[in-house]
Design a protein around this motif. Structure first.
Motif, PDB file in Angstrom:
ATOM      1  N   UNK A 268      31.508  50.865  49.564  1.00 59.10           N
ATOM      2  CA  UNK A 268      31.218  52.070  48.796  1.00 59.10           C
ATOM      3  C   UNK A 268      31.468  51.759  47.319  1.00 59.10           C
ATOM      4  N   UNK A 269      30.415  51.857  46.519  1.00 63.27           N
ATOM      5  CA  UNK A 269      30.454  51.405  45.129  1.00 63.27           C
ATOM      6  C   UNK A 269      31.015  52.498  44.224  1.00 63.27           C
ATOM      7  N   UNK A 270      32.297  52.771  44.377  1.00 64.63           N
ATOM      8  CA  UNK A 270      32.946  53.860  43.650  1.00 64.63           C
ATOM      9  C   UNK A 270      33.398  53.412  42.267  1.00 64.63           C
ATOM     10  N   UNK A 271      33.519  54.371  41.346  1.00 63.25           N
ATOM     11  CA  UNK A 271      33.954  54.074  39.985  1.00 63.25           C
ATOM     12  C   UNK A 271      35.366  53.497  39.977  1.00 63.25           C
ATOM     13  N   UNK A 272      36.228  53.991  40.877  1.00 61.94           N
ATOM     14  CA  UNK A 272      37.621  53.528  40.907  1.00 61.94           C
ATOM     15  C   UNK A 272      37.777  52.155  41.549  1.00 61.94           C
TER      16      UNK A 272
ATOM     17  N   UNK B 212      35.406  36.209  43.048  1.00 62.27           N
ATOM     18  CA  UNK B 212      34.164  36.957  42.808  1.00 62.27           C
ATOM     19  C   UNK B 212      34.202  38.288  43.549  1.00 62.27           C
ATOM     20  N   UNK B 213      34.639  38.245  44.815  1.00 62.16           N
ATOM     21  CA  UNK B 213      34.717  39.469  45.615  1.00 62.16           C
ATOM     22  C   UNK B 213      35.615  40.505  44.932  1.00 62.16           C
ATOM     23  N   UNK B 214      36.767  40.047  44.430  1.00 60.60           N
ATOM     24  CA  UNK B 214      37.695  40.972  43.774  1.00 60.60           C
ATOM     25  C   UNK B 214      37.109  41.511  42.475  1.00 60.60           C
ATOM     26  N   UNK B 215      36.488  40.629  41.698  1.00 60.85           N
ATOM     27  CA  UNK B 215      35.927  41.057  40.412  1.00 60.85           C
ATOM     28  C   UNK B 215      34.857  42.118  40.604  1.00 60.85           C
ATOM     29  N   UNK B 216      34.009  41.939  41.617  1.00 64.88           N
ATOM     30  CA  UNK B 216      32.954  42.916  41.883  1.00 64.88           C
ATOM     31  C   UNK B 216      33.527  44.265  42.298  1.00 64.88           C
ATOM     32  N   UNK B 217      34.716  44.252  42.858  1.00 62.48           N
ATOM     33  CA  UNK B 217      35.277  45.489  43.391  1.00 62.48           C
ATOM     34  C   UNK B 217      36.206  46.238  42.472  1.00 62.48           C
ATOM     35  N   UNK B 218      36.401  45.759  41.245  1.00 59.29           N
ATOM     36  CA  UNK B 218      37.358  46.408  40.347  1.00 59.29           C
ATOM     37  C   UNK B 218      36.768  47.668  39.717  1.00 59.29           C
TER      38      UNK B 218
ATOM     39  N   UNK C 255      31.747  54.431  33.554  1.00 61.31           N
ATOM     40  CA  UNK C 255      30.488  54.946  34.103  1.00 61.31           C
ATOM     41  C   UNK C 255      29.282  54.085  33.739  1.00 61.31           C
ATOM     42  N   UNK C 256      29.203  53.644  32.477  1.00 59.35           N
ATOM     43  CA  UNK C 256      28.042  52.869  32.056  1.00 59.35           C
ATOM     44  C   UNK C 256      27.928  51.549  32.790  1.00 59.35           C
ATOM     45  N   UNK C 257      29.043  50.828  32.904  1.00 56.82           N
ATOM     46  CA  UNK C 257      29.028  49.544  33.600  1.00 56.82           C
ATOM     47  C   UNK C 257      28.854  49.725  35.101  1.00 56.82           C
ATOM     48  N   UNK C 258      29.327  50.855  35.621  1.00 56.87           N
ATOM     49  CA  UNK C 258      29.139  51.141  37.051  1.00 56.87           C
ATOM     50  C   UNK C 258      27.654  51.188  37.380  1.00 56.87           C
ATOM     51  N   UNK C 259      26.879  51.855  36.539  1.00 53.80           N
ATOM     52  CA  UNK C 259      25.431  51.936  36.762  1.00 53.80           C
ATOM     53  C   UNK C 259      24.805  50.545  36.721  1.00 53.80           C
ATOM     54  N   UNK C 260      25.247  49.729  35.777  1.00 53.02           N
ATOM     55  CA  UNK C 260      24.713  48.366  35.659  1.00 53.02           C
ATOM     56  C   UNK C 260      25.065  47.551  36.895  1.00 53.02           C
ATOM     57  N   UNK C 261      26.340  47.613  37.312  1.00 49.25           N
ATOM     58  CA  UNK C 261      26.743  46.839  38.493  1.00 49.25           C
ATOM     59  C   UNK C 261      25.981  47.264  39.726  1.00 49.25           C
ATOM     60  N   UNK C 262      25.931  48.563  39.967  1.00 54.31           N
ATOM     61  CA  UNK C 262      25.263  49.055  41.173  1.00 54.31           C
ATOM     62  C   UNK C 262      23.774  48.729  41.150  1.00 54.31           C
ATOM     63  N   UNK C 263      23.163  48.845  39.961  1.00 56.51           N
ATOM     64  CA  UNK C 263      21.752  48.493  39.852  1.00 56.51           C
ATOM     65  C   UNK C 263      21.522  47.005  40.083  1.00 56.51           C
ATOM     66  N   UNK C 264      22.465  46.184  39.587  1.00 59.68           N
ATOM     67  CA  UNK C 264      22.347  44.747  39.798  1.00 59.68           C
ATOM     68  C   UNK C 264      22.466  44.371  41.263  1.00 59.68           C
ATOM     69  N   UNK C 265      23.383  45.021  41.976  1.00 62.86           N
ATOM     70  CA  UNK C 265      23.537  44.759  43.412  1.00 62.86           C
ATOM     71  C   UNK C 265      22.267  45.140  44.155  1.00 62.86           C
TER      72      UNK C 265
END
Length: 379
Positions: free
Chosen positions: A203-207, A339-345, A349-359
């Motif tokens: 679950x790609x949550x902000x937290x 890598x797994x930990x970094x992706x999950x930190x 909000x702005x970077x969350x959109x970028x990360x989720x879009x990249x995934x």
């Protein structure tokens, strides 16, 4: 009291030590396993068994027993706001095992202990705490305590599989590559009412990413990253965070296991020390995020086993290549865990959109999807 062992002493009767013992017993070697615990661990910890590890377990006939007791995870899903934004199939990662097997560690240890007992009763000795190692006269003397008594075991080879708190590693004091991370997590097992079935879910949550894995018996494990105020969190807090971060209702009253953990990395630069070899977490403690640790230890064992008979006969040929290959593999696993930990930190909000879009974009490219699936399954 001294006891001579013509074959191998294995320190540690967890999943890696038991598997190593079974491999060597099948080769016709004498094996003694010294385990500090007086009874098996009661709480499941590691749950993921990757395809290469299942192939290794097939060497001792344990793969099918574990598959019958576990849940094959054939697909991972990334979700945000109740919508699946990406999927990853494991169908093509292995011809024999196109899945990651989810099975609690206590069941895994029970299957391995039963296999060792069937090969040679009395191999596993519980309640024996190792206190010293010294190499002499072409062998190794292991000093230990059992029920207040001092014991000595003399063997031509010692294999240390005694985990993250390895006494053998402490005694040998090998050079270590150390890293400590700020990340802390809380995990718990609850009744599964999600409808996710046998899928793993991120679950790609902000937290921070919330991980969720199926377990046998209609249970599901949840893993959340703790914030600064997360210490002392209980099952109710975890259920509330799962609801807040993912929108999923979890019944706190159904909790059957709860554990918090921090993250660090300890990689030895040398696994072979004369006639003592470190394997598993004793040699390479890595982040449990991604579930590679136990499988990595089994792969150490399956690579070491064919070298043991010639070593007992006086030839150490192949050990240098073994050590180099396994140290490289541990370093790769540690990088993947980072890598797994970094992706999950947590992310703004702005970077969350970028990360989720990249995934989502990466998962939509078949070649990238397959590559990532192979990396996540230790191929």
């Amino acid at each position: 009291m001294g006891e001579a062992v013509s074959g191998v002493v294995i320190i540690g009767g967890g999943p890696v030590g038991l598997f190593m013992a079974a491999l060597l017993l099948q080769l016709g070697l004498e094996v003694t396993v010294l385990e500090r615990r007086t009874s098996p661990a009661a709480h499941p910890r590691a749950i993921g068994i990757h395809p290469p590890a299942l192939a290794a377990l097939a060497w001792i006939g344990a793969d099918q027993d574990l598959i019958r007791q576990g849940v094959p995870i054939r697909r991972g899903r990334a979700l945000h706001g109740g919508t699946t934004v990406a999927e990853m199939s494991f169908a093509r990662v292995s011809g024999s095992y196109p899945f990651v097997l989810s099975v609690p560690q206590d069941r895994t240890e029970a299957v391995l202990e039963e296999r060792v007992g069937a090969l040679a009763a009395g191999t596993l000795r519980r309640g024996v705490e190792v206190s010293g190692l010294r190499e002499q006269d072409g062998g190794v003397t292991v000093t230990a305590r059992h029920g207040g008594r001092e014991l000595e075991f003399r063997a031509p080879l010692v294999i240390a599989a005694d985990g993250v708190g390895s006494m053998a590693r402490t005694i040998l004091a090998p050079p270590l590559r150390r890293k400590d991370y700020p990340d802390r997590y809380l995990m718990g097992d609850f009744a599964d009412g999600t409808g996710l079935g046998a899928d793993a879910a991120l679950f790609l949550a902000r937290e921070g990413i919330v991980e969720s894995f199926p377990l046998p018996g209609m249970l599901r494990r949840w893993v959340v990253r703790l914030g600064p105020a997360g210490h002392g969190a209980d099952a109710g807090w975890l259920a509330g965070e799962v609801r807040r971060r993912t929108g999923t209702e979890v019944d706190p009253g159904s909790n059957s296991m709860l554990s918090s953990f921090g993250v660090r990395s300890r990689l030895v630069r040398r696994m072979v020390h004369g006639r003592t070899v470190l394997i598993g977490d004793a040699a390479h403690e890595i982040s449990p995020i991604g579930g590679q640790g136990m499988s990595l230890g089994w792969l150490d064992a399956v690579a070491l086993a064919p070298l043991v008979p010639p070593l007992l006969a006086g030839s150490g040929e192949g050990l240098a290549g073994y050590e180099a290959a396994r140290v490289r593999q541990a370093a790769r696993a540690a990088r993947q865990a980072e890598i797994n930990m970094a992706l999950g930190r947590p992310l703004p909000a702005g970077l969350l959109v970028v990360r989720n879009g990249g995934i989502a974009a990466a998962a939509a490219v078949p070649a990238v999807n397959r590559f990532v699936a192979r990396r996540f399954t230790m191929q």
